[in-house]
Motif scaffolding. Structure first.
Motif, PDB file in Angstrom:
ATOM      1  N   MET A   1      32.099  46.483  51.594  1.00 26.99           N
ATOM      2  CA  MET A   1      32.277  46.733  50.190  1.00 26.99           C
ATOM      3  C   MET A   1      33.577  47.409  50.204  1.00 26.99           C
ATOM      4  N   ARG A   2      34.716  47.186  49.321  1.00 21.08           N
ATOM      5  CA  ARG A   2      36.300  47.720  49.417  1.00 21.08           C
ATOM      6  C   ARG A   2      36.646  47.911  48.010  1.00 21.08           C
ATOM      7  N   GLN A   3      37.210  49.092  48.005  1.00 18.85           N
ATOM      8  CA  GLN A   3      37.789  49.518  46.553  1.00 18.85           C
ATOM      9  C   GLN A   3      39.225  49.005  46.760  1.00 18.85           C
ATOM     10  N   ILE A   4      39.727  48.403  45.649  1.00 20.83           N
ATOM     11  CA  ILE A   4      41.009  47.908  45.588  1.00 20.83           C
ATOM     12  C   ILE A   4      41.442  48.837  44.394  1.00 20.83           C
ATOM     13  N   GLY A   5      42.250  49.847  44.599  1.00 21.81           N
ATOM     14  CA  GLY A   5      42.649  50.540  43.375  1.00 21.81           C
ATOM     15  C   GLY A   5      41.543  50.937  42.610  1.00 21.81           C
ATOM     16  N   THR A   6      41.675  51.027  41.042  1.00 23.83           N
ATOM     17  CA  THR A   6      40.596  51.259  40.348  1.00 23.83           C
ATOM     18  C   THR A   6      40.164  50.182  39.448  1.00 23.83           C
ATOM     19  N   SER A   7      40.881  49.104  39.850  1.00 23.83           N
ATOM     20  CA  SER A   7      40.605  47.815  38.747  1.00 23.83           C
ATOM     21  C   SER A   7      39.521  46.643  39.498  1.00 23.83           C
ATOM     22  N   MET A   8      39.430  47.085  40.878  1.00 23.99           N
ATOM     23  CA  MET A   8      38.670  45.869  41.596  1.00 23.99           C
ATOM     24  C   MET A   8      37.880  46.514  42.683  1.00 23.99           C
ATOM     25  N   ALA A   9      36.825  45.867  42.872  1.00 23.34           N
ATOM     26  CA  ALA A   9      35.828  46.190  44.078  1.00 23.34           C
ATOM     27  C   ALA A   9      35.732  44.775  44.874  1.00 23.34           C
ATOM     28  N   GLU A  10      35.493  44.705  46.260  1.00 23.32           N
ATOM     29  CA  GLU A  10      35.582  43.381  46.913  1.00 23.32           C
ATOM     30  C   GLU A  10      34.119  43.565  47.514  1.00 23.32           C
ATOM     31  N   LEU A  11      33.250  42.748  47.029  1.00 24.11           N
ATOM     32  CA  LEU A  11      31.861  42.942  47.723  1.00 24.11           C
ATOM     33  C   LEU A  11      31.566  41.524  48.482  1.00 24.11           C
TER      34      LEU A  11
ATOM     35  N   ASP B   1      38.045  29.080  29.009  1.00 22.53           N
ATOM     36  CA  ASP B   1      38.518  28.772  30.383  1.00 22.53           C
ATOM     37  C   ASP B   1      39.975  29.598  30.465  1.00 22.53           C
ATOM     38  N   SER B   2      40.173  30.899  30.163  1.00 19.74           N
ATOM     39  CA  SER B   2      41.166  31.746  30.106  1.00 19.74           C
ATOM     40  C   SER B   2      40.971  32.760  31.279  1.00 19.74           C
ATOM     41  N   LEU B   3      41.788  32.832  32.317  1.00 15.93           N
ATOM     42  CA  LEU B   3      42.076  33.980  33.058  1.00 15.93           C
ATOM     43  C   LEU B   3      43.045  34.950  33.049  1.00 15.93           C
ATOM     44  N   ASP B   4      43.177  35.020  31.741  1.00 16.26           N
ATOM     45  CA  ASP B   4      44.274  36.090  31.240  1.00 16.26           C
ATOM     46  C   ASP B   4      43.819  37.515  31.660  1.00 16.26           C
ATOM     47  N   TRP B   5      42.284  37.718  31.489  1.00 17.59           N
ATOM     48  CA  TRP B   5      41.672  39.057  31.745  1.00 17.59           C
ATOM     49  C   TRP B   5      41.979  39.159  33.138  1.00 17.59           C
ATOM     50  N   LEU B   6      42.042  38.307  34.046  1.00 18.11           N
ATOM     51  CA  LEU B   6      42.114  38.769  35.632  1.00 18.11           C
ATOM     52  C   LEU B   6      43.574  39.196  36.065  1.00 18.11           C
ATOM     53  N   PHE B   7      44.621  38.663  35.485  1.00 19.46           N
ATOM     54  CA  PHE B   7      45.961  38.839  36.324  1.00 19.46           C
ATOM     55  C   PHE B   7      46.428  40.237  36.211  1.00 19.46           C
ATOM     56  N   PRO B   8      45.951  40.883  35.233  1.00 26.23           N
ATOM     57  CA  PRO B   8      46.478  42.287  35.158  1.00 26.23           C
ATOM     58  C   PRO B   8      45.836  43.378  36.194  1.00 26.23           C
ATOM     59  N   LEU B   9      44.692  42.690  36.644  1.00 27.96           N
ATOM     60  CA  LEU B   9      43.706  43.580  37.445  1.00 27.96           C
ATOM     61  C   LEU B   9      44.322  44.011  38.964  1.00 27.96           C
ATOM     62  N   GLY B  10      45.369  43.300  39.422  1.00 25.01           N
ATOM     63  CA  GLY B  10      45.856  43.621  40.762  1.00 25.01           C
ATOM     64  C   GLY B  10      46.674  42.537  41.387  1.00 25.01           C
ATOM     65  N   GLU B  11      47.325  43.058  42.315  1.00 19.46           N
ATOM     66  CA  GLU B  11      48.416  41.935  43.148  1.00 19.46           C
ATOM     67  C   GLU B  11      47.663  41.351  44.124  1.00 19.46           C
ATOM     68  N   VAL B  12      47.881  40.120  44.250  1.00 24.93           N
ATOM     69  CA  VAL B  12      47.195  39.266  45.267  1.00 24.93           C
ATOM     70  C   VAL B  12      47.459  40.010  46.686  1.00 24.93           C
ATOM     71  N   GLY B  13      48.632  40.556  46.905  1.00 22.57           N
ATOM     72  CA  GLY B  13      48.896  41.259  48.080  1.00 22.57           C
ATOM     73  C   GLY B  13      48.177  42.240  48.541  1.00 22.57           C
ATOM     74  N   GLN B  14      47.488  43.179  47.498  1.00 27.19           N
ATOM     75  CA  GLN B  14      46.606  44.368  47.669  1.00 27.19           C
ATOM     76  C   GLN B  14      45.103  43.665  48.107  1.00 27.19           C
ATOM     77  N   SER B  15      44.852  42.391  47.758  1.00 28.04           N
ATOM     78  CA  SER B  15      43.534  41.891  47.936  1.00 28.04           C
ATOM     79  C   SER B  15      43.136  41.310  49.481  1.00 28.04           C
ATOM     80  N   SER B  16      42.316  40.824  49.696  1.00 32.25           N
ATOM     81  CA  SER B  16      42.015  40.136  51.075  1.00 32.25           C
ATOM     82  C   SER B  16      42.608  38.769  50.992  1.00 32.25           C
ATOM     83  N   TYR B  17      43.104  38.426  49.976  1.00 30.37           N
ATOM     84  CA  TYR B  17      43.174  36.812  49.970  1.00 30.37           C
ATOM     85  C   TYR B  17      44.347  36.436  51.022  1.00 30.37           C
TER      86      TYR B  17
END
Ligand SMILES: NC(=O)c1ccc[n+]([C@@H]2O[C@H](COP(=O)([O-])OP(=O)(O)OC[C@H]3O[C@@H](n4cnc5c(N)ncnc54)[C@H](OP(=O)(O)O)[C@@H]3O)[C@@H](O)[C@H]2O)c1
Length: 187
Positions: A167-177, A20-36
């Motif tokens: 589909m949306r690319q968010i930098g090179t570390s994320m894609a939103e589907l 139940d670790s999410l440590d892999w997730l946090f370096p992938l992008g800023e919340v502000g860059q996402s659709s959140y």
């Protein structure tokens, strides 16, 4: 008003590691860059499983550092659990267990015309899907693989397939589907 499963996943379909670790997730992008930010503005009620809630309790310090309080949501939140779990101060919580359909009308009423966010885990999202209540999957797909972990959506959805709507690319570390669920298949 939609019921949406909005989650971040590894490329190989895991939302957390086995422990139940999410440590892999946090370096992938800023919340502000996402659709959140736009997404959460349209959410009127939330649902989450016990493990996800316990992650919030265990990581209160991280949550406080991020948003300034131990509970980041002002919307009413249903926690699905078979146990008696402690409440987090300042959170508007409703504990529930069993069939998700039993509390869905209450969730809709509380959401007041806004969307319902199924936070996770994957099986809880699957329970809403099984009940014909899930409208959309919004997935932040990270450019990492975990090999094993907590599954994104442990269901078989074959016919009709989910409908890819954006589909949306968010930098090179994320894609939103984004996918719509064909609810007619469940009737
Ligand atoms: N990457 C992301 O975006 C994301 C999103 C959400 C969560 N997560 C993480 O992913 C992991 C998810 O954990 P998980 O797969 O174990 O899922 P979970 O849904 O958070 O927790 C599962 C537990 O919830 C309880 N539960 C679920 N449905 C229930 C029902 N209908 N009635 C009563 N109890 C019910 C059960 O616990 P009890 O019976 O023991 O109470 C069950 O073992 C967590 O580490 C979380 O932090 C990641």
């Amino acid at each position: 008003m939609k019921t949406q499963y909005y989650a971040a996943t590894s490329l190989d379909g895991f939302i957390a590691t086995e422990d139940d670790s999410l440590d892999w997730l946090f370096p992938l992008g800023e919340v502000g860059q996402s659709s959140y930010p736009e997404f959460i503005a349209e959410v009127g009620a939330l649902a989450m499983g016990a493990t996800t809630y316990e992650w919030m309790m265990r990581n209160a310090d991280k949550v406080i550092a991020e948003v300034g309080s131990a509970w980041p949501y002002r919307q009413p939140t249903w926690i699905f659990t078979s146990r008696k779990l402690p409440a987090i101060e300042g959170a508007d919580l409703r504990f529930a267990s069993g069939d998700v359909r039993r509390v869905y009308a209450d969730m809709q009423a509380a959401a007041g015309g806004k969307n319902i966010w199924v936070v996770g885990g994957g099986d809880l999202a699957g329970q809403f899907y099984d009940a014909g209540l899930l409208d959309e999957l919004i997935l932040q797909v990270g450019s990492v693989t975990l090999g094993k972990g907590r599954p994104l959506f442990p269901r078989r959805v074959l016919s009709p397939v989910l409908s890819l709507t954006s589909m949306r690319q968010i930098g090179t570390s994320m894609a939103e589907l984004r996918y719509d669920v064909h609810k007619t298949a469940l009737e």
